[in-house]
Design an enzyme around this catalytic site. Structure first.
Site, PDB file in Angstrom:
ATOM      1  CE  LYS A 149      14.594 -32.125 -59.169  1.00  0.00           C
ATOM      2  NZ  LYS A 149      13.575 -32.567 -58.205  1.00  0.00           N
ATOM      3  CE  LYS A 257      12.148 -38.594 -56.087  1.00  0.00           C
ATOM      4  NZ  LYS A 257      11.038 -38.294 -57.018  1.00  0.00           N
TER       5      LYS A 257
END
Length: 351
Positions: A149, A257
């Site tokens: 990230k 997702k």
């Protein structure tokens, strides 16, 4: 006759989870308990704050209304639920459980314990030293694909971190994915992509904020490293809009997702449309608890994924419900014979 009970539940992260949208310390989910006579099905609705298209102060009211609608019909109304992906996913999960009679939702070599799913290790945002330590920990555990990230600390420090990894490990040793969560400014994005491309990066997720289709299309057309769309897909629930987005932006990858991108039904629409255009995909969790993660992993296994998936988030919580989702090296394994009973879950939920 179908009856649906809704149970709000809060879980706690083992350590703060940093993203470009802030730091999470707790996770709010809603568990669905669907009953049809003596049969029971369990589902999880897990929208993400400031990200899910349906998240907001009215979420629980929408959830109540949609569950009552489903009770009246006795089945899932996919069209009515298009704009509520986490609700749809929770209901899909629960009805699948209702039909199968257990947390083994799909029979496959994965659920039988004879095949695993390759996964990436996830390194959360933090200081340079924190991220370096987390990378080394992932490598020691056997991960060959690591996702970083980025976007929370100085970009120069992030490049230093990536350079350090590449001086130690080649792409053959460790595959690097990065996720910017839309943190790059449009006028500086290409410069940053060019810097990242020097270090054999597999792909970058969402370099600029979602909703800038022409700018993202321009980046995808000339990028020196593959771009994967994630947040860009959120809220694009209409079939024609999915076609338009993919034909306009032409990404190299999409990331799915189910809690954000239309449940299983909507995710399979995305996969079909992506494959028609030779766009590759992988699936990840959206910080669901083990109930949702179990469903995503089992569904994903039925699609015969060809690259590491983002399914390692079940270890993030201190108070997660137990599921036999073992991480062995860089793979996830499970076994139907070790699945907890529905009664065990209900006892845990009501404790």
């Amino acid at each position: 006759m179908i009856k649906i009970d809704i149970h709000p539940h809060i879980l706690h992260f083992k350590q703060p989870a940093g993203t470009s949208r802030g730091v999470y310390t707790t996770r709010q989910v809603w568990y669905l308990v669907v009953r049809d006579g003596d049969r029971v099905g369990i589902g999880e609705c897990a929208p993400l704050p400031d990200l899910s298209c349906e998240r907001g102060p009215e979420y629980e009211n929408h959830l109540q209304r949609l569950c009552r609608h489903t009770e009246e019909l006795g089945y899932i109304d996919y069209e009515a639920l298009r704009c509520y992906p986490s609700v749809l996913f929770g209901l899909e999960m629960a009805f699948r459980h209702l039909q199968s009679g257990s947390f083994c939702l799909w029979k496959s070599p994965f659920t039988c314990g004879s095949q695993n799913i390759q996964i990436n290790g996830l390194v959360w945002m933090g200081t340079y030293d924190e991220m370096l330590a987390r990378i080394e920990e992932k490598r020691e555990k056997g991960y060959r694909c690591v996702k970083l990230k980025i976007g929370a600390i100085d970009f120069g420090h992030e490049i230093d971190l990536i350079r350090h990894i590449r001086t130690t490990f080649s792409r053959k040793d460790i595959e690097l994915r990065v996720d910017a969560n839309g943190a790059f400014a449009v006028n500086d994005a290409m410069n940053k992509l060019q810097q990242l491309a020097k270090y054999d990066i597999h792909s970058i997720e969402q370099p600029i904020k979602a909703g800038q289709w022409s700018e993202m299309a321009s980046l995808c057309a000339s990028t020196p490293l593959p771009i994967a769309l994630d947040e860009e897909l959120i809220g694009v629930n209409d079939i024609q809009q999915k076609d338009l987005l993919l034909d306009t932006i032409k990404p190299q990858y999409i990331i799915l997702k189910p809690s954000l991108h239309g449940g299983i039904h909507g995710s399979e629409e995305w996969i079909a449309k992506a494959e028609q255009r030779n766009i590759k995909w992988w699936a990840t969790s959206a910080l669901e608890t083990n109930v949702g993660l179990n469903a995503i992993a089992q569904w994903c296994a039925t699609k015969n994924p060809s690259m590491p998936q983002g399914l390692g988030t079940g270890q993030l919580f201190t108070d997660n419900f137990y599921m036999p989702l073992r991480i062995v090296g860089d793979a996830m394994e499970t076994n139907v014979d070790e699945m907890p009973s529905t009664e065990m879950f209900l006892k845990w939920l009501n404790a």
